[in-house]
Design an enzyme around this catalytic site. Sequence first.
Site, short mmCIF file in Angstrom:
data_model
loop_
_atom_site.label_atom_id
_atom_site.label_comp_id
_atom_site.label_asym_id
_atom_site.label_seq_id
_atom_site.Cartn_x
_atom_site.Cartn_y
_atom_site.Cartn_z
CG LEU A 131 -1.84 1.22 1.42
CD1 LEU A 131 -3.16 0.78 2.03
CD2 LEU A 131 -1.19 2.28 2.32
CG LEU A 132 2.13 5.18 -2.76
CD1 LEU A 132 3.20 5.11 -3.85
CD2 LEU A 132 0.96 6.04 -3.26
CD GLU B 111 -4.57 12.91 8.59
OE1 GLU B 111 -4.07 12.03 9.31
OE2 GLU B 111 -5.10 12.68 7.48
CB SER C 165 2.98 12.36 6.27
OG SER C 165 2.30 11.40 5.53
NE ARG D 53 -2.05 12.19 11.55
CZ ARG D 53 -3.01 11.94 12.43
NH1 ARG D 53 -2.72 11.79 13.71
NH2 ARG D 53 -4.26 11.86 12.03
CG ASP D 54 0.71 14.64 8.73
OD1 ASP D 54 1.27 13.54 8.94
OD2 ASP D 54 -0.52 14.76 8.64
CG ASP E 15 -0.43 10.71 3.57
OD1 ASP E 15 -1.39 10.11 3.08
OD2 ASP E 15 -0.45 11.24 4.69
#
Length: 483
Positions: free
Chosen positions: A38-39, A218, A101, A159-160, A41
């Site tokens: 699975l791919l 996000e 991410s 996050r991110d 962000d």
Amino acid sequence: MNNNVTKDMVCKQMEKNQPLIARDRYRLHYHLMPSVGLLNDPNGFVFFKGKYHIFYQWNPFAVEHGVKCWGHSISKDLIHWQEVPVALLPDQWYDQNGCYSGSAVVYQNRLYVFYTGNVRDNEGNRQSYQCLAISNDGIHFEKKGPIIQVPDGYTAHFRDPKVFYMNESWWMVLGAQTEAKNGEVVLCRSADLWNWTFAGTLTGNGHQGLDHFGYMWECPDLFRLGNKDILLVCPQGIPAQGFQYQNIYQSGYFAGEIEKKTMSFEHDAFVELDRGFDFYAPQTMQDQEGRRILIGWMGNAEEGSSQLPTANNGWVHALTVPRQLDWKNGTLLQYPVEEFQQLLENEVRFNEAVLNAQQLLSLCVDKAFAVYLTVEDMKQSCLNIQIAGSQIIYDSLLKVFTFKRKSFTSYQTMESRHCKLDTLSDILILKDTSSIEIFLNQGEEVFTSRVFDDENEENVLFTADGEIKLDVKKWDVRRVMDI
């Protein structure tokens, strides 16, 4: 803990999946996709030592959201991509449940990568750390560990990190959730990329007239484009409103002005970036020519991986084509980068084609093709473009554009996305083996979706209710992605 994950394990998983991939007719011809697993962000989009680098969250061991590594591909031209060894593995105490991410910047001829380390205890409680890794060559990375802890007043949904330079300082925007379960974008500041200070909220619920606008935000990205400051962000928890907010999580932007002394952000209302079924978590970079380029995840969290036919062959999801962004007449425009034109071949052209009740236009197409049409005359008419099992419709009376596709779960069911569109001047359609990207009015509106059509469908059919005059061009798109 996942700290027993190794690069050798990833390589063996890729090799194991090769026979399945080799016979998968849905492998894309010109979009980045995973060799296995699975791919999701896109991360760390950057230009470093003469090459573009794109990283992406990647679970090579399953088609669900589990072990998250950073996959990595490089390119000289944004079109021909080479997969290189996995960049980050969840192998440390601070990222043992996933390297989530983040972003990358070039500083002192080295590549600085920032990402979120995800950790869960035996009861499933989450902790998150903003982490740093550094590379001298853009291929091998040395982890430096956590550089930012979650500040008081926020949950572990923090996050991110997206890092940029502004006003003689390094800044970081992060997606966050307050303890009151409100989504925000927050700021951190640094002089050296190592030592960071929390600088407060940039915007979010309770700011700039926003109220009940998502429980978590996000994947923020902040940049200057033309005469505007643009904040891309993905709010979670916004209910559908008419044609808007139809996916489980949304992706869009705020446009406004940042006051540089205080870093306060006066902005307009939220605008969706893409109206299709499958677009989320976009990230941008500014290249050496000064262009602002975007790549997004061609997926969305609502779809169970088992719904995608490619899951049967051990892989799911892809990235969009790279798109140049421009700010014009108060709108953020997206369009494929000009390098994409080098893939177009075998042009077929129809000048001043007339569609009406007696006349239609049919084009024979390959598995990957592009169609560009300009509308010369369309009065009180409805344009219908049939592409295998999908439909593109514009009703000039209702001023509504519609995209329909077959449901992944039931091919007997059609599902739709719409937008209001006052006029239609042109459409660019990029169709790959299992995706479609539709750009309206030079990128004023965009629809991105995965589609899984009958392999025997080989025609694009144009029909009209009323009379329409069009100029149409069609190309085959050359394959550049390895199986």
